[in-house]
Write a protein that holds these residues in place. Structure first.
Motif, short mmCIF file in Angstrom:
data_model
loop_
_atom_site.label_atom_id
_atom_site.label_comp_id
_atom_site.label_asym_id
_atom_site.label_seq_id
_atom_site.Cartn_x
_atom_site.Cartn_y
_atom_site.Cartn_z
N GLY A 18 74.09 20.35 -56.26
CA GLY A 18 75.39 19.68 -55.48
C GLY A 18 76.21 17.84 -56.85
N THR A 20 78.75 15.03 -55.67
CA THR A 20 79.66 13.75 -54.91
C THR A 20 80.82 13.21 -55.16
OG1 THR A 20 79.06 12.05 -56.63
CG2 THR A 20 77.41 12.79 -55.50
N GLU A 30 80.66 8.74 -53.50
CA GLU A 30 79.79 9.21 -53.81
C GLU A 30 79.10 9.91 -52.70
OE1 GLU A 30 77.02 7.43 -56.64
OE2 GLU A 30 78.67 6.56 -58.15
N PRO A 32 77.97 13.11 -50.84
CA PRO A 32 78.08 14.27 -51.23
C PRO A 32 78.14 15.01 -50.49
CG PRO A 32 76.10 13.00 -49.13
CD PRO A 32 77.50 12.45 -49.62
N GLY A 44 76.63 16.00 -45.23
CA GLY A 44 77.19 15.38 -46.13
C GLY A 44 77.77 16.10 -45.94
#
Length: 100
Positions: A18, A20, A30, A32, A44
């Motif tokens: 994952g 950011t 940040e 996601p 996200g």
């Protein structure tokens, strides 16, 4: 024109990892993103969504400029840009350039 910075951090493999996305202004901090948010309906954002938002913002500003030059002032311009999602493809072996 002012230059602003943005960056992305990714950790792990493509499906289990994952990342950011952040911007210098702090509008995105940040936020996601990952495989599920890009190729499925996971939580996200994704790069395509951000590019779509950038295109919509640029178009709205350009239209406002053009209207202003014609002596018109819009009350509101709302631009919707579809974010395209597709799986990446490998280059064809017969492509003239390896990375095209």
């Amino acid at each position: 024109m002012t230059t602003k910075k943005a960056w992305a951090v990714w950790k792990g493999g493509i499906k289990d990892g994952g990342g950011t996305i952040s911007t210098e202004t702090g509008v995105l901090k940040e936020a996601p993103y990952g495989f599920k948010s890009r190729f499925e309906n996971g939580k996200g954002t994704n790069p395509e969504e951000l590019i779509g938002a950038a295109h919509a913002g640029c178009f709205s500003m350009a239209l406002s400029l053009m209207l202003g030059e014609a002596g018109l002032t819009p009350e509101k311009i709302e631009t919707h840009e579809p974010s395209l999602r597709r799986l990446p493809t490998r280059p064809k072996s017969d492509a003239p350039y390896p990375n095209s």
